[in-house]
Design a protein around this motif. Structure first.
Motif, PDB file in Angstrom:
ATOM      1  N   ARG A  82       0.965 -11.684  -5.361  1.00  0.00           N
ATOM      2  CA  ARG A  82       1.200 -10.305  -5.807  1.00  0.00           C
ATOM      3  C   ARG A  82       0.189  -9.389  -5.146  1.00  0.00           C
ATOM      4  O   ARG A  82      -0.975  -9.761  -4.998  1.00  0.00           O
ATOM      5  N   VAL A  83       0.643  -8.188  -4.751  1.00  0.00           N
ATOM      6  CA  VAL A  83      -0.251  -7.201  -4.131  1.00  0.00           C
ATOM      7  C   VAL A  83      -0.279  -5.969  -5.026  1.00  0.00           C
ATOM      8  O   VAL A  83       0.767  -5.348  -5.254  1.00  0.00           O
ATOM      9  N   PRO A  84      -1.461  -5.601  -5.550  1.00  0.00           N
ATOM     10  CA  PRO A  84      -1.513  -4.385  -6.364  1.00  0.00           C
ATOM     11  C   PRO A  84      -1.427  -3.149  -5.468  1.00  0.00           C
ATOM     12  O   PRO A  84      -2.224  -3.004  -4.544  1.00  0.00           O
ATOM     13  N   LEU A  85      -0.435  -2.312  -5.690  1.00  0.00           N
ATOM     14  CA  LEU A  85      -0.280  -1.071  -4.912  1.00  0.00           C
ATOM     15  C   LEU A  85      -0.237   0.110  -5.878  1.00  0.00           C
ATOM     16  O   LEU A  85       0.014  -0.085  -7.078  1.00  0.00           O
ATOM     17  N   ALA A  86      -0.448   1.311  -5.342  1.00  0.00           N
ATOM     18  CA  ALA A  86      -0.497   2.503  -6.211  1.00  0.00           C
ATOM     19  C   ALA A  86       0.791   2.664  -7.019  1.00  0.00           C
ATOM     20  O   ALA A  86       0.762   3.113  -8.163  1.00  0.00           O
ATOM     21  N   ASP A  87       1.936   2.294  -6.431  1.00  0.00           N
ATOM     22  CA  ASP A  87       3.203   2.464  -7.162  1.00  0.00           C
ATOM     23  C   ASP A  87       3.632   1.179  -7.881  1.00  0.00           C
ATOM     24  O   ASP A  87       4.796   0.988  -8.211  1.00  0.00           O
ATOM     25  N   GLY A  88       2.675   0.282  -8.106  1.00  0.00           N
ATOM     26  CA  GLY A  88       2.964  -0.938  -8.876  1.00  0.00           C
ATOM     27  C   GLY A  88       2.734  -2.196  -8.048  1.00  0.00           C
ATOM     28  O   GLY A  88       2.527  -2.128  -6.841  1.00  0.00           O
ATOM     29  N   GLU A  89       2.776  -3.335  -8.735  1.00  0.00           N
ATOM     30  CA  GLU A  89       2.526  -4.605  -8.073  1.00  0.00           C
ATOM     31  C   GLU A  89       3.725  -4.988  -7.185  1.00  0.00           C
ATOM     32  O   GLU A  89       4.865  -4.831  -7.601  1.00  0.00           O
ATOM     33  N   LEU A  90       3.426  -5.485  -6.007  1.00  0.00           N
ATOM     34  CA  LEU A  90       4.496  -5.942  -5.115  1.00  0.00           C
ATOM     35  C   LEU A  90       4.460  -7.466  -5.099  1.00  0.00           C
ATOM     36  O   LEU A  90       3.397  -8.070  -4.925  1.00  0.00           O
ATOM     37  N   LEU A  93      -2.103 -12.481   1.524  1.00  0.00           N
ATOM     38  CA  LEU A  93      -1.993 -11.205   2.244  1.00  0.00           C
ATOM     39  C   LEU A  93      -2.989 -11.196   3.397  1.00  0.00           C
ATOM     40  O   LEU A  93      -4.192 -11.401   3.199  1.00  0.00           O
ATOM     41  N   ASP A  94      -2.500 -10.956   4.599  1.00  0.00           N
ATOM     42  CA  ASP A  94      -3.353 -10.865   5.778  1.00  0.00           C
ATOM     43  C   ASP A  94      -4.227  -9.607   5.690  1.00  0.00           C
ATOM     44  O   ASP A  94      -3.786  -8.561   5.191  1.00  0.00           O
ATOM     45  N   ALA A  95      -5.466  -9.689   6.185  1.00  0.00           N
ATOM     46  CA  ALA A  95      -6.393  -8.555   6.085  1.00  0.00           C
ATOM     47  C   ALA A  95      -5.885  -7.347   6.876  1.00  0.00           C
ATOM     48  O   ALA A  95      -6.059  -6.191   6.452  1.00  0.00           O
ATOM     49  N   GLY A  96      -5.264  -7.595   8.022  1.00  0.00           N
ATOM     50  CA  GLY A  96      -4.708  -6.482   8.816  1.00  0.00           C
ATOM     51  C   GLY A  96      -3.547  -5.822   8.091  1.00  0.00           C
ATOM     52  O   GLY A  96      -3.448  -4.590   8.036  1.00  0.00           O
ATOM     53  N   THR A  97      -2.666  -6.636   7.517  1.00  0.00           N
ATOM     54  CA  THR A  97      -1.527  -6.093   6.763  1.00  0.00           C
ATOM     55  C   THR A  97      -2.033  -5.257   5.593  1.00  0.00           C
ATOM     56  O   THR A  97      -1.499  -4.176   5.301  1.00  0.00           O
ATOM     57  N   ALA A  98      -3.104  -5.752   4.926  1.00  0.00           N
ATOM     58  CA  ALA A  98      -3.665  -5.026   3.780  1.00  0.00           C
ATOM     59  C   ALA A  98      -4.124  -3.629   4.219  1.00  0.00           C
ATOM     60  O   ALA A  98      -3.890  -2.636   3.520  1.00  0.00           O
ATOM     61  N   LEU A  99      -4.758  -3.551   5.394  1.00  0.00           N
ATOM     62  CA  LEU A  99      -5.238  -2.250   5.889  1.00  0.00           C
ATOM     63  C   LEU A  99      -4.063  -1.321   6.194  1.00  0.00           C
ATOM     64  O   LEU A  99      -4.087  -0.137   5.850  1.00  0.00           O
ATOM     65  N   LEU A 100      -3.013  -1.869   6.798  1.00  0.00           N
ATOM     66  CA  LEU A 100      -1.853  -1.044   7.136  1.00  0.00           C
ATOM     67  C   LEU A 100      -1.125  -0.581   5.868  1.00  0.00           C
ATOM     68  O   LEU A 100      -0.622   0.552   5.809  1.00  0.00           O
ATOM     69  N   LEU A 101      -1.104  -1.430   4.833  1.00  0.00           N
ATOM     70  CA  LEU A 101      -0.461  -1.057   3.562  1.00  0.00           C
ATOM     71  C   LEU A 101      -1.099   0.210   2.969  1.00  0.00           C
ATOM     72  O   LEU A 101      -0.448   0.965   2.260  1.00  0.00           O
ATOM     73  N   GLU A 102      -2.398   0.411   3.270  1.00  0.00           N
ATOM     74  CA  GLU A 102      -3.101   1.597   2.746  1.00  0.00           C
ATOM     75  C   GLU A 102      -2.776   2.850   3.554  1.00  0.00           C
ATOM     76  O   GLU A 102      -3.208   3.945   3.205  1.00  0.00           O
TER      77      GLU A 102
END
Ligand SMILES: C[S@@+](CC[C@H](N)C(=O)[O-])C[C@H]1O[C@@H](n2cnc3c(N)ncnc32)[C@H](O)[C@@H]1O
Length: 335
Positions: free
Chosen positions: A154-162, A176-185
């Motif tokens: 699960r990934v916590p995001l501003a619009d809810g958990e993904l 979750l890959d660290a690069g993907t995490a940065l792009l998600l932001e």
């Protein structure tokens, strides 16, 4: 001809019948073995093979339903995927032979131990840094149940958990890959219009985009059947809808995107391969409307900014962390 294919052709008595070649390279092996047929989960191998062999190759995450007298697995990179594929094949081969072929540097000796689950493996040949192993399947396992091979996180995001679901062999399987995490932001304020997640993997970026931009059409594109299946599972787990496209490179994508988002590939098998990403950077312009954006995350040592500036006419760094940066390029060029 690939060295592993040559190793098989040095041992023709083993492969004269209806052999299933699983994960085969895109070379002339299928043509040299007229009774054999192929199973590929990579579009970049499948597309040329299916053109050159009258449809004797199957694409997907499960073997074709046709009966086969023996099977060869070309060793993939991931150990968990090797396990899954061997189980799929051994489940269909009670009392018949299963072969494993691969390069020494890819870990064929270690992988051959995975054959012990089905019988007593032995090496039948080696050449050009490759080995060929065989096991007669005495203990045939039950066919794998896909749900038992998935990993969830699960990934916590501003619009809810993904919720993200992945299958073995998919990039960042189970985490979750660290690069993907940065792009998600950095997915804020995208231009209005269709969005492409290029190289979607398990679909984390594409599902986040589909949820965040519900009025825009989102396409998740990948060349790997395991990634595409995972992307479908991830979209369903989050109750969001998007298109999922099997394709090999940006050339296969549509041409009217308002945004292309990507954590692009840079490894293929055990070799490093930048071709797919370089094609993306060079060709993105033809797949974006004017004013459309390409946003990618990449290792900072990769020299992408000058390529983006050259081909799209701009390049800005949006964020940096842990050796990664997110680059944004707005298409300023008329087609
Ligand atoms: C670095 S991973 C990123 C996966 C996912 N977007 C994420 O961030 O977790 C790159 C993805 O590109 C895919 N890929 C590799 N070559 C490709 C090609 N020629 N065309 C489309 N996708 C490709 C891989 O299968 C992989 O899923």
């Amino acid at each position: 001809m690939d060295a592993k294919s040559q190793l098989l052709l040095r041992n023709p008595s083993h492969f004269a019948g209806t052999v299933l070649l699983a994960g085969l390279p895109a070379d002339d092996l299928l043509k040299a073995l007229p009774q054999a047929f192929g199973w590929s989960w990579q579009m970049d191998a499948y597309t040329p093979l299916t053109r050159s062999t009258d449809g004797r190759c199957h694409f997907g995450i499960e073997p074709p339903s046709t009966e086969f007298a023996a099977a060869v697995l070309f060793l993939p990179k991931s150990r968990e995927q090797t396990d899954y594929l061997l189980t799929q094949l051994a489940a269909r081969l009670a009392g018949r032979p299963l072969y494993l072929v691969g390069e020494k540097r890819a870990g064929i000796e270690r992988a051959a131990k995975q054959l012990q689950a089905f019988g007593s493996p032995h090496k039948i040949d080696s050449a050009r840094h490759c080995q060929l192993w065989r096991v007669l399947v005495e203990q045939s396992p039950p066919a794998p149940v896909l749900g038992e091979w998935t990993k969830h996180y699960r990934v916590p995001l501003a619009d809810g958990e993904l919720r993200v679901i992945s299958l073995p062999g998919v990039f960042a399987h189970g985490h979750l890959d660290a690069g993907t995490a940065l792009l998600l932001e950095q997915l804020n304020a995208l231009p209005r219009g269709p969005i492409l997640d290029f190289g979607c993997g398990a679909g984390v970026l594409g599902a986040a985009l589909a949820r965040r931009y519900p009025d825009q059409s989102v396409t998740l594109l990948d060349s790997c059947a395991f990634a595409l299946h995972s992307a479908h599972l991830t979209l369903a787990a989050n109750s969001v809808e998007a298109k999922v496209q099997a394709a090999c490179g940006i050339a296969d994508a549509k041409q009217d995107f308002a945004a292309i988002i990507s954590n692009p590939p840079f490894h293929q098998g055990i070799a490093t391969c930048y071709q797919t990403t370089e094609d993306l950077l060079r060709e993105a312009r033809s797949h974006l409307v004017r004013g459309g954006e390409l946003r990618i995350v990449a290792n900072r040592f990769l020299k992408y900014p000058p390529i983006l500036s050259q081909y799209l006419g701009s390049c800005e760094t949006m964020a940096e962390r842990g050796g990664f940066h997110v680059l944004r390029a707005v298409n300023q060029r008329a087609k």
